[in-house]
Design a protein around this motif. Structure first.
Motif, PDB file in Angstrom:
ATOM      1  N   ASP A 218       0.862  -1.183   0.000  1.00 52.67           N
ATOM      2  CA  ASP A 218       0.000   0.000   0.000  1.00 52.67           C
ATOM      3  C   ASP A 218       0.900   1.236   0.000  1.00 52.67           C
ATOM      4  OD1 ASP A 218      -1.475   2.280   0.959  1.00 52.67           O
ATOM      5  OD2 ASP A 218      -3.006   0.914   1.706  1.00 52.67           O
ATOM      6  N   PRO A 219       0.775   2.100  -1.004  1.00 50.62           N
ATOM      7  CA  PRO A 219       1.689   3.249  -1.089  1.00 50.62           C
ATOM      8  C   PRO A 219       1.534   4.236   0.065  1.00 50.62           C
ATOM      9  CG  PRO A 219      -0.066   3.427  -2.720  1.00 50.62           C
ATOM     10  CD  PRO A 219      -0.168   2.059  -2.138  1.00 50.62           C
ATOM     11  N   GLU A 220       0.416   4.209   0.747  1.00 49.18           N
ATOM     12  CA  GLU A 220       0.210   5.131   1.867  1.00 49.18           C
ATOM     13  C   GLU A 220       0.859   4.619   3.151  1.00 49.18           C
ATOM     14  OE1 GLU A 220      -1.289   8.072   1.622  1.00 49.18           O
ATOM     15  OE2 GLU A 220      -1.631   7.776  -0.526  1.00 49.18           O
ATOM     16  N   THR A 221       0.821   3.303   3.358  1.00 52.28           N
ATOM     17  CA  THR A 221       1.252   2.752   4.640  1.00 52.28           C
ATOM     18  C   THR A 221       2.458   1.820   4.546  1.00 52.28           C
ATOM     19  OG1 THR A 221      -0.189   0.810   4.425  1.00 52.28           O
ATOM     20  CG2 THR A 221      -1.143   2.805   5.419  1.00 52.28           C
ATOM     21  N   TRP A 222       2.836   1.403   3.359  1.00 52.70           N
ATOM     22  CA  TRP A 222       3.881   0.404   3.121  1.00 52.70           C
ATOM     23  C   TRP A 222       3.473  -0.984   3.637  1.00 52.70           C
ATOM     24  CZ3 TRP A 222       8.508   0.097   0.469  1.00 52.70           C
ATOM     25  CH2 TRP A 222       8.984   1.301  -0.104  1.00 52.70           C
ATOM     26  N   GLN A 223       2.191  -1.186   3.885  1.00 52.61           N
ATOM     27  CA  GLN A 223       1.732  -2.507   4.306  1.00 52.61           C
ATOM     28  C   GLN A 223       1.796  -3.465   3.123  1.00 52.61           C
ATOM     29  OE1 GLN A 223       0.793  -3.277   7.528  1.00 52.61           O
ATOM     30  NE2 GLN A 223       0.752  -5.415   6.849  1.00 52.61           N
ATOM     31  N   PRO A 224       2.472  -4.631   3.245  1.00 52.58           N
ATOM     32  CA  PRO A 224       2.559  -5.577   2.136  1.00 52.58           C
ATOM     33  C   PRO A 224       1.182  -6.073   1.692  1.00 52.58           C
ATOM     34  CG  PRO A 224       4.216  -6.078   3.790  1.00 52.58           C
ATOM     35  CD  PRO A 224       3.313  -5.041   4.397  1.00 52.58           C
ATOM     36  N   THR A 225       1.033  -6.261   0.373  1.00 46.63           N
ATOM     37  CA  THR A 225      -0.279  -6.620  -0.184  1.00 46.63           C
ATOM     38  C   THR A 225      -0.159  -7.717  -1.240  1.00 46.63           C
ATOM     39  OG1 THR A 225      -0.065  -4.833  -1.819  1.00 46.63           O
ATOM     40  CG2 THR A 225      -1.269  -4.321   0.209  1.00 46.63           C
ATOM     41  N   LEU A 226       0.689  -8.715  -1.007  1.00 43.35           N
ATOM     42  CA  LEU A 226       0.867  -9.759  -2.016  1.00 43.35           C
ATOM     43  C   LEU A 226      -0.113 -10.915  -1.871  1.00 43.35           C
ATOM     44  CD1 LEU A 226       4.740  -9.892  -2.345  1.00 43.35           C
ATOM     45  CD2 LEU A 226       3.089  -8.948  -3.954  1.00 43.35           C
ATOM     46  N   ALA A 227      -0.468 -11.288  -0.639  1.00 41.20           N
ATOM     47  CA  ALA A 227      -1.375 -12.420  -0.427  1.00 41.20           C
ATOM     48  C   ALA A 227      -2.819 -11.962  -0.609  1.00 41.20           C
ATOM     49  CB  ALA A 227      -1.158 -13.025   0.946  1.00 41.20           C
ATOM     50  N   THR A 228      -3.100 -11.433  -1.781  1.00 41.63           N
ATOM     51  CA  THR A 228      -4.418 -10.937  -2.168  1.00 41.63           C
ATOM     52  C   THR A 228      -4.905 -11.767  -3.351  1.00 41.63           C
ATOM     53  OG1 THR A 228      -3.401  -9.380  -3.705  1.00 41.63           O
ATOM     54  CG2 THR A 228      -3.817  -8.582  -1.452  1.00 41.63           C
ATOM     55  N   PRO A 229      -6.181 -11.669  -3.709  1.00 36.51           N
ATOM     56  CA  PRO A 229      -6.646 -12.410  -4.891  1.00 36.51           C
ATOM     57  C   PRO A 229      -5.824 -12.120  -6.141  1.00 36.51           C
ATOM     58  CG  PRO A 229      -8.519 -11.601  -3.647  1.00 36.51           C
ATOM     59  CD  PRO A 229      -7.299 -11.016  -2.998  1.00 36.51           C
ATOM     60  N   GLU A 230      -5.386 -10.856  -6.294  1.00 34.73           N
ATOM     61  CA  GLU A 230      -4.590 -10.497  -7.472  1.00 34.73           C
ATOM     62  C   GLU A 230      -3.226 -11.177  -7.455  1.00 34.73           C
ATOM     63  OE1 GLU A 230      -7.597  -7.387  -6.600  1.00 34.73           O
ATOM     64  OE2 GLU A 230      -6.007  -8.345  -5.391  1.00 34.73           O
ATOM     65  N   GLY A 231      -2.580 -11.153  -6.284  1.00 37.39           N
ATOM     66  CA  GLY A 231      -1.272 -11.781  -6.175  1.00 37.39           C
ATOM     67  C   GLY A 231      -1.345 -13.287  -6.345  1.00 37.39           C
ATOM     68  N   ILE A 232      -2.352 -13.901  -5.739  1.00 42.67           N
ATOM     69  CA  ILE A 232      -2.514 -15.350  -5.841  1.00 42.67           C
ATOM     70  C   ILE A 232      -2.786 -15.756  -7.281  1.00 42.67           C
ATOM     71  CG2 ILE A 232      -3.963 -17.301  -5.142  1.00 42.67           C
ATOM     72  CD1 ILE A 232      -4.382 -15.666  -2.458  1.00 42.67           C
ATOM     73  N   ALA A 233      -3.629 -14.997  -7.982  1.00 43.30           N
ATOM     74  CA  ALA A 233      -3.901 -15.283  -9.399  1.00 43.30           C
ATOM     75  C   ALA A 233      -2.616 -15.170 -10.217  1.00 43.30           C
ATOM     76  CB  ALA A 233      -4.962 -14.332  -9.941  1.00 43.30           C
ATOM     77  N   ALA A 234      -1.812 -14.157  -9.917  1.00 41.39           N
ATOM     78  CA  ALA A 234      -0.568 -13.950 -10.666  1.00 41.39           C
ATOM     79  C   ALA A 234       0.393 -15.110 -10.484  1.00 41.39           C
ATOM     80  CB  ALA A 234       0.090 -12.639 -10.231  1.00 41.39           C
ATOM     81  N   LEU A 235       0.509 -15.617  -9.262  1.00 42.23           N
ATOM     82  CA  LEU A 235       1.431 -16.721  -9.014  1.00 42.23           C
ATOM     83  C   LEU A 235       0.896 -18.023  -9.599  1.00 42.23           C
ATOM     84  CD1 LEU A 235       3.985 -17.868  -7.924  1.00 42.23           C
ATOM     85  CD2 LEU A 235       3.025 -17.821  -5.609  1.00 42.23           C
TER      86      LEU A 235
END
Length: 423
Positions: A218-235
Protein backbone atom coordinates in the motif's frame (compact mmCIF):
# COMPACT_ATOMS: atom_id res chain seq x y z
CA UNK A 1 42.63 18.22 -36.97
CA UNK A 2 44.19 14.82 -36.35
CA UNK A 3 47.28 16.45 -34.80
CA UNK A 4 45.03 18.59 -32.61
CA UNK A 5 43.09 15.55 -31.35
CA UNK A 6 46.32 13.70 -30.62
CA UNK A 7 47.71 16.67 -28.72
CA UNK A 8 44.46 16.99 -26.75
CA UNK A 9 44.60 13.31 -25.86
CA UNK A 10 48.16 13.68 -24.63
CA UNK A 11 47.23 16.69 -22.50
CA UNK A 12 44.31 14.85 -20.90
CA UNK A 13 46.45 11.80 -20.30
CA UNK A 14 49.19 13.90 -18.74
CA UNK A 15 46.72 15.23 -16.20
CA UNK A 16 46.56 11.73 -14.75
CA UNK A 17 50.32 11.20 -14.59
CA UNK A 18 53.00 9.96 -16.93
CA UNK A 19 52.42 6.28 -16.30
CA UNK A 20 49.69 4.46 -18.16
CA UNK A 21 46.51 4.26 -16.08
CA UNK A 22 43.97 1.52 -15.79
CA UNK A 23 40.58 1.68 -14.13
CA UNK A 24 38.60 -1.41 -13.19
CA UNK A 25 34.85 -1.90 -13.49
CA UNK A 26 32.66 -4.88 -12.60
CA UNK A 27 29.82 -5.30 -15.11
CA UNK A 28 27.00 -7.71 -15.88
CA UNK A 29 27.00 -9.98 -18.94
CA UNK A 30 24.25 -8.14 -20.85
CA UNK A 31 24.13 -6.55 -24.32
CA UNK A 32 24.70 -3.02 -23.00
CA UNK A 33 28.03 -4.12 -21.56
CA UNK A 34 29.12 -5.17 -25.05
CA UNK A 35 28.16 -1.74 -26.37
CA UNK A 36 30.28 -0.12 -23.67
CA UNK A 37 33.20 -2.35 -24.66
CA UNK A 38 32.96 -1.06 -28.21
CA UNK A 39 33.46 2.51 -26.95
CA UNK A 40 36.62 1.76 -24.95
CA UNK A 41 39.17 2.30 -27.75
CA UNK A 42 37.77 5.80 -28.29
CA UNK A 43 38.00 6.51 -24.56
CA UNK A 44 41.61 5.30 -24.50
CA UNK A 45 42.44 7.50 -27.49
CA UNK A 46 40.95 10.58 -25.85
CA UNK A 47 42.31 10.11 -22.32
CA UNK A 48 45.12 7.56 -22.39
CA UNK A 49 43.25 5.60 -19.71
CA UNK A 50 42.75 1.85 -20.08
CA UNK A 51 39.58 0.22 -18.84
CA UNK A 52 39.51 -3.34 -17.55
CA UNK A 53 36.01 -4.80 -17.45
CA UNK A 54 35.30 -7.81 -15.28
CA UNK A 55 32.10 -9.25 -16.74
CA UNK A 56 30.11 -11.71 -14.61
CA UNK A 57 26.65 -13.22 -14.29
CA UNK A 58 24.17 -11.07 -12.39
CA UNK A 59 23.95 -13.55 -9.52
CA UNK A 60 27.66 -12.95 -8.71
CA UNK A 61 27.64 -9.15 -8.78
CA UNK A 62 26.32 -8.21 -5.36
CA UNK A 63 28.56 -10.76 -3.65
CA UNK A 64 31.62 -9.39 -5.45
CA UNK A 65 30.77 -5.72 -4.93
CA UNK A 66 29.97 -5.48 -1.24
CA UNK A 67 33.42 -6.46 0.15
CA UNK A 68 35.03 -3.95 -2.21
CA UNK A 69 32.64 -1.19 -1.17
CA UNK A 70 33.24 -1.81 2.53
CA UNK A 71 37.04 -1.74 2.18
CA UNK A 72 38.94 1.56 2.69
CA UNK A 73 40.28 1.09 -0.86
CA UNK A 74 38.64 -1.42 -3.14
CA UNK A 75 39.48 -2.91 -6.52
CA UNK A 76 36.81 -1.13 -8.56
CA UNK A 77 37.12 2.48 -9.67
CA UNK A 78 33.59 2.61 -11.08
CA UNK A 79 30.62 0.48 -10.10
CA UNK A 80 27.25 -0.04 -11.70
CA UNK A 81 24.31 -0.08 -9.31
CA UNK A 82 21.07 -1.94 -9.91
CA UNK A 83 18.04 0.09 -8.86
CA UNK A 84 17.16 -2.16 -5.97
CA UNK A 85 20.64 -1.88 -4.49
CA UNK A 86 20.24 1.89 -4.29
CA UNK A 87 18.69 1.95 -0.82
CA UNK A 88 21.36 -0.35 0.62
CA UNK A 89 24.33 1.38 -1.02
CA UNK A 90 23.23 4.91 -0.15
CA UNK A 91 22.29 4.18 3.46
CA UNK A 92 25.69 2.54 3.95
CA UNK A 93 27.40 5.65 2.52
CA UNK A 94 29.33 3.70 -0.09
CA UNK A 95 28.87 6.10 -3.03
CA UNK A 96 30.52 9.46 -3.72
CA UNK A 97 28.22 12.43 -4.46
CA UNK A 98 28.59 13.63 -8.05
CA UNK A 99 26.98 17.08 -7.92
CA UNK A 100 30.21 19.07 -7.69
CA UNK A 101 31.73 17.19 -10.62
CA UNK A 102 28.53 17.64 -12.64
CA UNK A 103 28.52 21.37 -11.96
CA UNK A 104 32.23 21.83 -12.69
CA UNK A 105 31.94 20.11 -16.08
CA UNK A 106 28.44 21.39 -16.87
CA UNK A 107 27.34 17.82 -17.50
CA UNK A 108 23.80 17.74 -19.03
CA UNK A 109 21.91 15.73 -16.40
CA UNK A 110 18.63 17.20 -17.63
CA UNK A 111 18.91 14.88 -20.64
CA UNK A 112 17.87 11.89 -18.53
CA UNK A 113 14.30 10.60 -18.42
CA UNK A 114 13.05 11.96 -15.07
CA UNK A 115 11.63 8.68 -13.73
CA UNK A 116 14.92 6.90 -14.45
CA UNK A 117 16.97 9.71 -12.92
CA UNK A 118 14.92 9.34 -9.76
CA UNK A 119 15.35 5.56 -9.81
CA UNK A 120 19.14 5.42 -10.35
CA UNK A 121 20.33 9.00 -10.14
CA UNK A 122 19.32 11.30 -7.33
CA UNK A 123 18.66 10.17 -3.78
CA UNK A 124 17.15 12.70 -1.37
CA UNK A 125 18.33 15.56 -3.59
CA UNK A 126 21.91 14.34 -4.01
CA UNK A 127 23.16 12.91 -7.31
CA UNK A 128 24.94 9.67 -6.51
CA UNK A 129 24.68 7.96 -9.91
CA UNK A 130 24.18 8.69 -13.58
CA UNK A 131 21.74 6.29 -15.28
CA UNK A 132 23.48 3.69 -17.44
CA UNK A 133 20.74 1.68 -19.14
CA UNK A 134 17.09 0.94 -18.57
CA UNK A 135 15.62 -2.52 -18.42
CA UNK A 136 11.89 -1.94 -18.31
CA UNK A 137 10.32 -5.26 -19.18
CA UNK A 138 8.11 -5.85 -22.20
CA UNK A 139 6.30 -8.62 -24.00
CA UNK A 140 8.36 -10.03 -26.86
CA UNK A 141 6.34 -12.18 -29.24
CA UNK A 142 6.39 -13.81 -32.67
CA UNK A 143 4.74 -11.23 -34.88
CA UNK A 144 4.91 -13.52 -37.93
CA UNK A 145 2.71 -16.07 -36.14
CA UNK A 146 0.38 -13.39 -34.84
CA UNK A 147 -0.14 -12.15 -38.40
CA UNK A 148 -0.61 -15.63 -39.91
CA UNK A 149 -4.17 -15.98 -41.28
CA UNK A 150 -4.30 -19.69 -40.43
CA UNK A 151 -3.55 -19.00 -36.77
CA UNK A 152 -5.88 -16.02 -36.68
CA UNK A 153 -8.80 -18.13 -37.86
CA UNK A 154 -8.03 -21.07 -35.55
CA UNK A 155 -7.51 -18.83 -32.53
CA UNK A 156 -10.76 -16.95 -33.04
CA UNK A 157 -12.67 -20.19 -33.55
CA UNK A 158 -11.46 -21.55 -30.20
CA UNK A 159 -11.23 -18.47 -28.00
CA UNK A 160 -13.81 -16.13 -29.56
CA UNK A 161 -11.39 -13.22 -29.83
CA UNK A 162 -9.02 -11.76 -32.40
CA UNK A 163 -5.41 -12.90 -32.48
CA UNK A 164 -3.58 -9.58 -32.14
CA UNK A 165 -1.05 -7.78 -30.01
CA UNK A 166 -2.58 -8.24 -26.55
CA UNK A 167 -3.74 -5.15 -24.71
CA UNK A 168 -5.47 -7.11 -21.95
CA UNK A 169 -3.86 -9.81 -19.83
CA UNK A 170 -6.45 -12.57 -20.50
CA UNK A 171 -5.75 -12.15 -24.23
CA UNK A 172 -2.11 -12.94 -23.66
CA UNK A 173 -2.81 -15.97 -21.47
CA UNK A 174 -5.09 -17.39 -24.18
CA UNK A 175 -2.33 -16.88 -26.76
CA UNK A 176 0.16 -18.77 -24.58
CA UNK A 177 -2.25 -21.70 -24.32
CA UNK A 178 -3.07 -21.67 -28.03
CA UNK A 179 0.53 -21.71 -29.23
CA UNK A 180 1.35 -24.48 -26.76
CA UNK A 181 -1.59 -26.76 -27.47
CA UNK A 182 -3.35 -25.85 -30.72
CA UNK A 183 -0.90 -24.26 -33.15
CA UNK A 184 0.35 -27.58 -34.49
CA UNK A 185 4.04 -26.61 -34.39
CA UNK A 186 6.16 -29.52 -33.22
CA UNK A 187 8.32 -28.85 -30.17
CA UNK A 188 6.95 -25.31 -29.89
CA UNK A 189 5.86 -23.62 -26.65
CA UNK A 190 3.61 -20.68 -25.98
CA UNK A 191 6.01 -19.09 -23.52
CA UNK A 192 9.46 -19.37 -22.01
CA UNK A 193 10.09 -18.03 -18.52
CA UNK A 194 13.15 -17.07 -16.47
CA UNK A 195 12.32 -19.03 -13.34
CA UNK A 196 15.76 -19.01 -11.69
CA UNK A 197 15.76 -17.76 -8.10
CA UNK A 198 16.04 -15.26 -6.61
CA UNK A 199 16.32 -12.37 -9.06
CA UNK A 200 15.14 -13.63 -12.49
CA UNK A 201 11.90 -15.12 -11.16
CA UNK A 202 11.22 -12.08 -8.95
CA UNK A 203 11.65 -9.63 -11.80
CA UNK A 204 9.58 -11.59 -14.30
CA UNK A 205 6.79 -12.46 -11.90
CA UNK A 206 6.36 -8.76 -11.10
CA UNK A 207 4.83 -8.37 -14.55
CA UNK A 208 2.21 -11.00 -13.75
CA UNK A 209 1.43 -9.19 -10.50
CA UNK A 210 0.98 -5.80 -12.15
CA UNK A 211 -0.99 -7.31 -15.05
CA UNK A 212 -3.50 -8.71 -12.56
CA UNK A 213 -3.87 -5.34 -10.86
CA UNK A 214 -1.79 -6.37 -7.85
CA UNK A 215 0.80 -4.32 -6.01
CA UNK A 216 3.64 -5.07 -3.62
CA UNK A 217 2.46 -2.74 -0.88
CA UNK A 218 0.00 0.00 0.00
CA UNK A 219 1.69 3.25 -1.09
CA UNK A 220 0.21 5.13 1.87
CA UNK A 221 1.25 2.75 4.64
CA UNK A 222 3.88 0.40 3.12
CA UNK A 223 1.73 -2.51 4.31
CA UNK A 224 2.56 -5.58 2.14
CA UNK A 225 -0.28 -6.62 -0.18
CA UNK A 226 0.87 -9.76 -2.02
CA UNK A 227 -1.38 -12.42 -0.43
CA UNK A 228 -4.42 -10.94 -2.17
CA UNK A 229 -6.65 -12.41 -4.89
CA UNK A 230 -4.59 -10.50 -7.47
CA UNK A 231 -1.27 -11.78 -6.17
CA UNK A 232 -2.51 -15.35 -5.84
CA UNK A 233 -3.90 -15.28 -9.40
CA UNK A 234 -0.57 -13.95 -10.67
CA UNK A 235 1.43 -16.72 -9.01
CA UNK A 236 -1.00 -19.41 -10.16
CA UNK A 237 -0.74 -18.18 -13.76
CA UNK A 238 3.04 -18.03 -13.57
CA UNK A 239 3.22 -21.57 -12.23
CA UNK A 240 0.90 -22.80 -15.00
CA UNK A 241 2.91 -21.08 -17.71
CA UNK A 242 6.11 -22.76 -16.53
CA UNK A 243 4.65 -26.19 -15.81
CA UNK A 244 2.09 -26.52 -18.62
CA UNK A 245 3.12 -24.21 -21.45
CA UNK A 246 6.88 -23.76 -21.22
CA UNK A 247 9.97 -25.82 -22.01
CA UNK A 248 11.42 -28.33 -19.59
CA UNK A 249 13.83 -26.66 -17.20
CA UNK A 250 12.34 -23.17 -17.40
CA UNK A 251 11.87 -23.11 -13.62
CA UNK A 252 15.67 -22.82 -13.40
CA UNK A 253 16.32 -20.63 -16.44
CA UNK A 254 18.26 -17.39 -16.15
CA UNK A 255 17.31 -14.63 -18.57
CA UNK A 256 20.07 -15.78 -20.92
CA UNK A 257 18.66 -19.32 -20.97
CA UNK A 258 15.14 -18.10 -21.62
CA UNK A 259 16.23 -15.68 -24.33
CA UNK A 260 18.11 -18.43 -26.13
CA UNK A 261 14.93 -20.55 -26.34
CA UNK A 262 12.96 -17.65 -27.82
CA UNK A 263 15.81 -16.66 -30.15
CA UNK A 264 16.02 -20.23 -31.46
CA UNK A 265 12.39 -20.00 -32.53
CA UNK A 266 11.10 -22.47 -29.95
CA UNK A 267 8.62 -20.23 -28.11
CA UNK A 268 5.90 -17.77 -29.08
CA UNK A 269 6.63 -15.29 -26.30
CA UNK A 270 8.98 -14.19 -23.57
CA UNK A 271 8.42 -11.40 -21.04
CA UNK A 272 11.85 -9.88 -20.86
CA UNK A 273 14.02 -6.82 -20.56
CA UNK A 274 13.63 -4.48 -23.52
CA UNK A 275 17.39 -4.47 -24.12
CA UNK A 276 16.98 -7.90 -25.74
CA UNK A 277 14.73 -6.58 -28.51
CA UNK A 278 17.57 -5.61 -30.91
CA UNK A 279 19.41 -8.87 -30.20
CA UNK A 280 16.54 -10.80 -31.79
CA UNK A 281 17.57 -9.19 -35.08
CA UNK A 282 21.23 -10.13 -34.76
CA UNK A 283 21.88 -13.17 -37.00
CA UNK A 284 24.81 -14.15 -34.80
CA UNK A 285 22.49 -14.60 -31.82
CA UNK A 286 19.08 -15.30 -33.29
CA UNK A 287 17.22 -17.59 -35.66
CA UNK A 288 14.12 -15.38 -35.61
CA UNK A 289 15.52 -12.27 -37.30
CA UNK A 290 12.65 -10.05 -38.39
CA UNK A 291 10.06 -12.23 -36.65
CA UNK A 292 10.04 -10.92 -33.07
CA UNK A 293 8.50 -7.71 -31.81
CA UNK A 294 8.00 -6.04 -28.44
CA UNK A 295 4.93 -4.50 -26.83
CA UNK A 296 4.06 -3.11 -23.40
CA UNK A 297 2.93 -5.69 -20.89
CA UNK A 298 -0.83 -5.26 -20.34
CA UNK A 299 -1.23 -3.48 -17.02
CA UNK A 300 2.28 -2.02 -17.12
CA UNK A 301 5.49 -4.01 -16.93
CA UNK A 302 8.33 -3.76 -14.45
CA UNK A 303 10.53 -0.68 -14.56
CA UNK A 304 14.24 -0.97 -13.98
CA UNK A 305 17.59 0.68 -14.58
CA UNK A 306 21.26 0.65 -13.62
CA UNK A 307 23.39 3.62 -12.71
CA UNK A 308 27.10 4.47 -12.90
CA UNK A 309 28.64 5.41 -9.56
CA UNK A 310 32.01 6.14 -8.02
CA UNK A 311 32.45 4.22 -4.78
CA UNK A 312 34.10 5.92 -1.82
CA UNK A 313 36.62 3.07 -2.00
CA UNK A 314 37.54 3.95 -5.61
CA UNK A 315 41.35 3.91 -6.08
CA UNK A 316 41.12 6.65 -8.73
CA UNK A 317 37.89 8.69 -8.56
CA UNK A 318 39.11 11.39 -10.96
CA UNK A 319 39.80 8.88 -13.72
CA UNK A 320 36.52 7.18 -12.85
CA UNK A 321 34.65 10.43 -13.44
CA UNK A 322 36.43 10.94 -16.77
CA UNK A 323 35.09 7.56 -17.85
CA UNK A 324 31.51 8.19 -16.65
CA UNK A 325 31.51 11.63 -18.25
CA UNK A 326 32.68 10.11 -21.53
CA UNK A 327 30.41 7.07 -21.64
CA UNK A 328 27.32 9.14 -20.77
CA UNK A 329 28.09 12.09 -23.05
CA UNK A 330 25.25 12.67 -25.56
CA UNK A 331 27.51 11.67 -28.46
CA UNK A 332 28.55 8.34 -26.94
CA UNK A 333 25.08 7.64 -25.54
CA UNK A 334 23.74 7.93 -29.08
CA UNK A 335 26.45 5.63 -30.45
CA UNK A 336 25.54 3.03 -27.85
CA UNK A 337 21.87 3.40 -28.73
CA UNK A 338 22.63 2.91 -32.43
CA UNK A 339 24.27 -0.39 -31.50
CA UNK A 340 21.10 -1.40 -29.66
CA UNK A 341 21.64 0.03 -26.18
CA UNK A 342 18.69 0.56 -23.84
CA UNK A 343 18.88 4.33 -23.54
CA UNK A 344 18.14 6.43 -20.47
CA UNK A 345 18.37 9.87 -22.12
CA UNK A 346 15.16 11.31 -23.50
CA UNK A 347 16.64 13.00 -26.58
CA UNK A 348 17.65 9.59 -27.93
CA UNK A 349 14.02 8.49 -28.21
CA UNK A 350 13.33 11.63 -30.24
CA UNK A 351 16.31 11.25 -32.58
CA UNK A 352 15.18 10.78 -36.23
CA UNK A 353 18.17 8.59 -37.09
CA UNK A 354 17.41 6.22 -34.25
CA UNK A 355 13.69 6.13 -34.99
CA UNK A 356 14.45 5.31 -38.61
CA UNK A 357 16.78 2.49 -37.60
CA UNK A 358 14.58 1.07 -34.84
CA UNK A 359 10.92 1.08 -35.80
CA UNK A 360 9.98 -0.19 -32.33
CA UNK A 361 11.24 2.94 -30.54
CA UNK A 362 7.66 4.21 -30.00
CA UNK A 363 6.87 0.95 -28.18
CA UNK A 364 9.95 1.41 -26.01
CA UNK A 365 8.73 4.88 -25.15
CA UNK A 366 5.44 3.35 -24.01
CA UNK A 367 7.26 0.82 -21.86
CA UNK A 368 9.06 3.59 -20.02
CA UNK A 369 5.89 5.68 -19.69
CA UNK A 370 3.81 2.93 -18.06
CA UNK A 371 6.36 0.72 -16.32
CA UNK A 372 5.89 0.23 -12.58
CA UNK A 373 8.48 0.09 -9.84
CA UNK A 374 9.69 -2.73 -7.64
CA UNK A 375 9.96 -1.87 -3.91
CA UNK A 376 13.12 0.15 -3.29
CA UNK A 377 14.30 0.36 0.31
CA UNK A 378 17.39 -0.48 2.33
CA UNK A 379 16.72 -4.21 2.40
CA UNK A 380 15.52 -4.73 -1.15
CA UNK A 381 18.21 -7.39 -1.88
CA UNK A 382 17.08 -9.35 1.18
CA UNK A 383 13.47 -9.00 0.06
CA UNK A 384 14.37 -10.34 -3.39
CA UNK A 385 15.86 -13.41 -1.71
CA UNK A 386 12.62 -13.97 0.21
CA UNK A 387 10.40 -13.39 -2.79
CA UNK A 388 12.46 -15.55 -5.13
CA UNK A 389 12.53 -18.38 -2.61
CA UNK A 390 8.77 -18.46 -2.09
CA UNK A 391 7.89 -18.01 -5.77
CA UNK A 392 10.20 -20.88 -6.63
CA UNK A 393 8.71 -23.12 -3.93
CA UNK A 394 5.26 -22.50 -5.38
CA UNK A 395 6.42 -23.20 -8.93
CA UNK A 396 8.65 -26.22 -8.37
CA UNK A 397 7.84 -27.75 -4.96
CA UNK A 398 4.07 -27.58 -4.90
CA UNK A 399 3.71 -24.95 -2.19
CA UNK A 400 0.27 -23.37 -2.21
CA UNK A 401 0.48 -19.91 -3.86
CA UNK A 402 -1.53 -18.30 -1.05
CA UNK A 403 0.75 -19.76 1.62
CA UNK A 404 3.84 -18.72 -0.32
CA UNK A 405 2.67 -15.13 -0.63
CA UNK A 406 1.56 -14.97 2.99
CA UNK A 407 5.10 -15.93 3.94
CA UNK A 408 6.48 -13.23 1.63
CA UNK A 409 4.18 -10.63 3.19
CA UNK A 410 5.30 -11.67 6.68
CA UNK A 411 9.02 -11.41 5.96
CA UNK A 412 8.55 -8.30 3.81
CA UNK A 413 6.85 -6.58 6.76
CA UNK A 414 9.72 -7.55 9.07
CA UNK A 415 12.24 -5.99 6.69
CA UNK A 416 10.14 -2.85 6.34
CA UNK A 417 9.93 -2.50 10.12
CA UNK A 418 13.69 -2.92 10.35
CA UNK A 419 14.03 -0.11 7.80
CA UNK A 420 11.55 2.10 9.68
CA UNK A 421 9.05 2.32 6.81
CA UNK A 422 6.42 0.21 8.56
CA UNK A 423 5.38 0.67 12.19
Amino acid sequence: MKKFLLASSMLIASAFGAEAQTINILMESVPDTRYVQEMLPEFKEKTGIDVQLEVVNYAEMHTKLVPQLVAPEGSYDVVIVDFYWVGEFTKAGWLQPLDERIKADNFPVDNYIPSIMELTGRVDGTTLMLPFYNYAMGLTYRKDLLEDLKHQEAFKAKYGRELKVPTEWPEYLDQVKYFSEDAGIEGFKGVVNQGQRPDPISMEWSNYLFANGGRYYDPETWQPTLATPEGIAALTQYRDNIQKYGPIGAANFSFDDAFNVAAQGKAYSYLTFNMFRPVYDDPASSQVVGKMEIAPVPGGGLNGSWGWAIPKSSPDPDAAWEFIKFIESPEIAKKRALLGGAATQKQIYEDPELIEKYSYYPQLGELLAYAQNFPVFTYTPAFVDVLGRELSLAVTDGKDPKEALEQVDKEFAELLRKDGKLQ
